[in-house]
Scaffold this motif. Sequence first.
Motif, PDB file in Angstrom:
ATOM      1  N   ILE A 193       9.789  -5.271  -7.225  1.00 11.54           N
ATOM      2  CA  ILE A 193       9.589  -6.723  -7.274  1.00 11.54           C
ATOM      3  C   ILE A 193       8.206  -7.086  -6.747  1.00 11.54           C
ATOM      4  O   ILE A 193       7.479  -7.864  -7.369  1.00 11.54           O
ATOM      5  CB  ILE A 193      10.676  -7.458  -6.467  1.00 11.54           C
ATOM      6  CG1 ILE A 193      12.038  -7.327  -7.153  1.00 11.54           C
ATOM      7  CG2 ILE A 193      10.323  -8.947  -6.325  1.00 11.54           C
ATOM      8  CD1 ILE A 193      13.179  -7.957  -6.385  1.00 11.54           C
ATOM      9  N   LEU A 194       7.833  -6.525  -5.608  1.00 10.83           N
ATOM     10  CA  LEU A 194       6.527  -6.838  -5.028  1.00 10.83           C
ATOM     11  C   LEU A 194       5.399  -6.442  -5.970  1.00 10.83           C
ATOM     12  O   LEU A 194       4.422  -7.176  -6.139  1.00 10.83           O
ATOM     13  CB  LEU A 194       6.364  -6.125  -3.682  1.00 10.83           C
ATOM     14  CG  LEU A 194       7.199  -6.681  -2.525  1.00 10.83           C
ATOM     15  CD1 LEU A 194       7.123  -5.760  -1.320  1.00 10.83           C
ATOM     16  CD2 LEU A 194       6.737  -8.084  -2.152  1.00 10.83           C
ATOM     17  N   GLY A 195       5.526  -5.278  -6.601  1.00  7.96           N
ATOM     18  CA  GLY A 195       4.509  -4.844  -7.553  1.00  7.96           C
ATOM     19  C   GLY A 195       4.422  -5.758  -8.750  1.00  7.96           C
ATOM     20  O   GLY A 195       3.328  -6.092  -9.222  1.00  7.96           O
ATOM     21  N   SER A 196       5.576  -6.198  -9.252  1.00  3.28           N
ATOM     22  CA  SER A 196       5.601  -7.098 -10.406  1.00  3.28           C
ATOM     23  C   SER A 196       5.007  -8.458 -10.055  1.00  3.28           C
ATOM     24  O   SER A 196       4.258  -9.046 -10.837  1.00  3.28           O
ATOM     25  CB  SER A 196       7.036  -7.267 -10.904  1.00  3.28           C
ATOM     26  OG  SER A 196       7.112  -8.180 -11.976  1.00  3.28           O
ATOM     27  N   LEU A 197       5.331  -8.964  -8.867  1.00  5.12           N
ATOM     28  CA  LEU A 197       4.782 -10.259  -8.445  1.00  5.12           C
ATOM     29  C   LEU A 197       3.264 -10.194  -8.361  1.00  5.12           C
ATOM     30  O   LEU A 197       2.562 -11.097  -8.817  1.00  5.12           O
ATOM     31  CB  LEU A 197       5.367 -10.662  -7.089  1.00  5.12           C
ATOM     32  CG  LEU A 197       6.872 -10.942  -7.030  1.00  5.12           C
ATOM     33  CD1 LEU A 197       7.287 -11.334  -5.622  1.00  5.12           C
ATOM     34  CD2 LEU A 197       7.271 -12.023  -8.015  1.00  5.12           C
TER      35      LEU A 197
END
Length: 245
Positions: A193-197
């Motif tokens: 999630i953090l990478g996608s954000l």
Amino acid sequence: MSLGKNIQYLRKQKKITQEQLAEIMSVSRQTISRWEADEIVPELNKLVALSGVFSCKLDALVKEDMITCDEIYSEITIKQVKGFKMARYVMVTPNPEDDVNAYMDNWAKQSGLFKFQPDAMRIGWDFPFVSSELQNRFGLRGYVAAYILPEGFKTTCPGVEFANQKDADYAVITIYDPFVAAFERIPNAYKKILGSLQANGFREKPKEDVLSCFEYVYEKEGITCMDVYMHVDSVSKTDSFTIFS
């Protein structure tokens, strides 16, 4: 594991063409094609650059089978969660998830919640305020469990804290069979999630009266699933849903 297949997979996930990736990497399209076909291996500086483009760790790019990992996780979506009221409780123990979940299940039974709504939704999240000494010396961790209270439900049953959550936007990912390797699959979901954000211009957004993250475990077609929610900047209201549905 195939480095070339990982590059191709991540490129398609980011929805860019070979030509576009070639321009970003300052190489020819043929070079990208040869990387993806495993005909040649990118130089170290190019591998570092690729990990930056795809927002992933270099070690994962080179060593992991990301296509197989995709069978464990769903795509990440941005959704609006409507505000709700909850009853919650925290425990700090060596096994807080099971302990506090059992406590809240008993509370839901005693309070009449299960009679009012048999499929009441229970969520949970890590309790971060546990000192390093308690963690290291005694193996203690903290976890919060909460039941979403449906509209019209009232109780005087003690033993919980009641709290309200405002409307909020979340990045959401589903983990399939999360407890097969819980200490690997669940943290990796947060990393994804953090990478996608980061890759898509969103960011975490701490906000008063809004949970920064939470987890929801359920069964679907005989498979245990966990939805991980992480609060983000506000987005379009066209992609919204009600948490009770």
